[in-house]
Design a protein around this motif. Sequence first.
Motif, PDB file in Angstrom:
ATOM      1  N   UNK A  46       0.748  -1.138  -0.081  1.00 43.79           N
ATOM      2  CA  UNK A  46      -0.023  -0.168   0.445  1.00 43.79           C
ATOM      3  C   UNK A  46       0.294   1.244  -0.302  1.00 43.79           C
ATOM      4  N   UNK A  47       0.777   2.183  -1.041  1.00 42.45           N
ATOM      5  CA  UNK A  47       1.626   2.743  -0.805  1.00 42.45           C
ATOM      6  C   UNK A  47       0.685   4.432  -0.960  1.00 42.45           C
ATOM      7  N   UNK A  48       0.764   5.195  -0.186  1.00 42.83           N
ATOM      8  CA  UNK A  48       0.089   6.406   0.856  1.00 42.83           C
ATOM      9  C   UNK A  48       0.113   7.210  -0.070  1.00 42.83           C
ATOM     10  N   UNK A  49      -0.186   8.328  -0.406  1.00 42.20           N
ATOM     11  CA  UNK A  49      -0.025   9.351  -0.953  1.00 42.20           C
ATOM     12  C   UNK A  49      -0.586  10.898  -1.206  1.00 42.20           C
ATOM     13  N   UNK A  50      -1.424  11.293  -0.114  1.00 40.14           N
ATOM     14  CA  UNK A  50      -2.647  11.691  -0.008  1.00 40.14           C
ATOM     15  C   UNK A  50      -2.854  12.695   0.405  1.00 40.14           C
TER      16      UNK A  50
ATOM     17  N   UNK B  21      -5.708  12.613   6.478  1.00 33.48           N
ATOM     18  CA  UNK B  21      -6.681  11.700   6.853  1.00 33.48           C
ATOM     19  C   UNK B  21      -5.459  10.869   6.997  1.00 33.48           C
ATOM     20  N   UNK B  22      -3.915  11.006   7.167  1.00 32.44           N
ATOM     21  CA  UNK B  22      -3.369   9.319   6.951  1.00 32.44           C
ATOM     22  C   UNK B  22      -3.381   8.662   8.332  1.00 32.44           C
ATOM     23  N   UNK B  23      -4.011   8.875   9.271  1.00 35.78           N
ATOM     24  CA  UNK B  23      -4.083   7.408  10.705  1.00 35.78           C
ATOM     25  C   UNK B  23      -5.391   7.445  10.239  1.00 35.78           C
ATOM     26  N   UNK B  24      -6.915   8.046   9.581  1.00 33.76           N
ATOM     27  CA  UNK B  24      -8.051   7.284   8.918  1.00 33.76           C
ATOM     28  C   UNK B  24      -6.982   6.020   7.378  1.00 33.76           C
ATOM     29  N   UNK B  25      -6.215   6.661   7.108  1.00 37.20           N
ATOM     30  CA  UNK B  25      -5.023   6.030   5.490  1.00 37.20           C
ATOM     31  C   UNK B  25      -4.502   5.082   6.558  1.00 37.20           C
TER      32      UNK B  25
ATOM     33  N   UNK C 125       4.087   5.206   3.474  1.00 35.56           N
ATOM     34  CA  UNK C 125       3.577   6.657   3.325  1.00 35.56           C
ATOM     35  C   UNK C 125       4.294   7.810   3.492  1.00 35.56           C
ATOM     36  N   UNK C 126       4.120   8.293   1.969  1.00 28.92           N
ATOM     37  CA  UNK C 126       4.888   9.993   1.282  1.00 28.92           C
ATOM     38  C   UNK C 126       4.886  10.542   2.466  1.00 28.92           C
TER      39      UNK C 126
ATOM     40  N   UNK D  32       7.607   6.828   5.302  1.00 27.38           N
ATOM     41  CA  UNK D  32       7.569   5.968   6.532  1.00 27.38           C
ATOM     42  C   UNK D  32       7.825   4.095   5.637  1.00 27.38           C
ATOM     43  N   UNK D  33       8.289   4.066   6.392  1.00 25.81           N
ATOM     44  CA  UNK D  33       8.473   2.101   5.658  1.00 25.81           C
ATOM     45  C   UNK D  33       7.578   1.556   6.969  1.00 25.81           C
ATOM     46  N   UNK D  34       7.186   1.014   6.212  1.00 29.57           N
ATOM     47  CA  UNK D  34       6.165  -0.382   7.576  1.00 29.57           C
ATOM     48  C   UNK D  34       5.873  -1.309   7.307  1.00 29.57           C
TER      49      UNK D  34
END
Length: 222
Positions: free
Chosen positions: A136-140, A144-148, A164-165, A216-218
Amino acid sequence: MSQEQWNAVDRYFTDRLAPEDEALSAALAAADAAGLPAISVAPNQGKLLHLLARTQGARTVLEIGTLGGYSTIWLGRALPDDGRLISLEYDPAHADVARANLAYAGLDKIAEVRTGAALDSLPVLEAEGAGPFDLVFIDADKRNNPHYLEWALKLTRPGSLIIVDNVVRGGGVADPDTTDPAMRGVQIMIEQIAANPKLSATAVQTVGSKGYDGFALIRVLA
C-alpha cells in the motif's frame, strides 16, 4: 547544502539509475498541461517504489492518491502480467489524466483508478473483498493519514508493506506545538505505528528535487 546542489545530485542519480522513458516523461507533461500541481514523486523516488514492490514480490498494490498516475506507472511496472493495482483519486480531472497516462504506458489492464474520497472508496474495497494487498502506498491528504493507516491495516496481511510519503514536511513533524492539520495527521499516524506491536517501521529523511521531506516504511507482522 542548497536546493541547487540537491537538484544536481538527483539529476546525477536519475540519469544513471532511473532514466525516464517516453511514457514517464509523457505522464509528467500531460499532468503539467492539465494544470495538476507539480507534486509527483521524483524519478529516483519512483524507482525506489518500483524496487520495493519488486523486492516485496507484490502482485496486488493499493495506492491512495493518484494525481497524474506517475507513481502509479512505477508501481504498475513492478507487477506481473496478472497483477492488480487499484489507485484512489479524489479529483475527477486528475483521475482522467491518470487513466490516459496509464493507458499510454500500457498498464490500463493492470491498473484501475477509482474516483472519489478515499475514505468512501476504502470501505467499498473491503466489501468487495479486494484485499489483501501486498503493498500500500499512501500519498494523499496528510490530515487523514491516521484513517488511511487504519484502512491499510484492514486491507493487508502479515508480510504486507505500507509506504507513506511526505512524513517530514520540512522538519515540521518534530514540532510538538504544531497546529497544522496536515502535520498533526502525520504525527498522529506515527504515534499509531509506534504503539502497534503488529507493525515494524522506520522513517527516512530525504533531500532532493522535491525539497526536504521523507517517507515511512511499515511492515505488517504476523
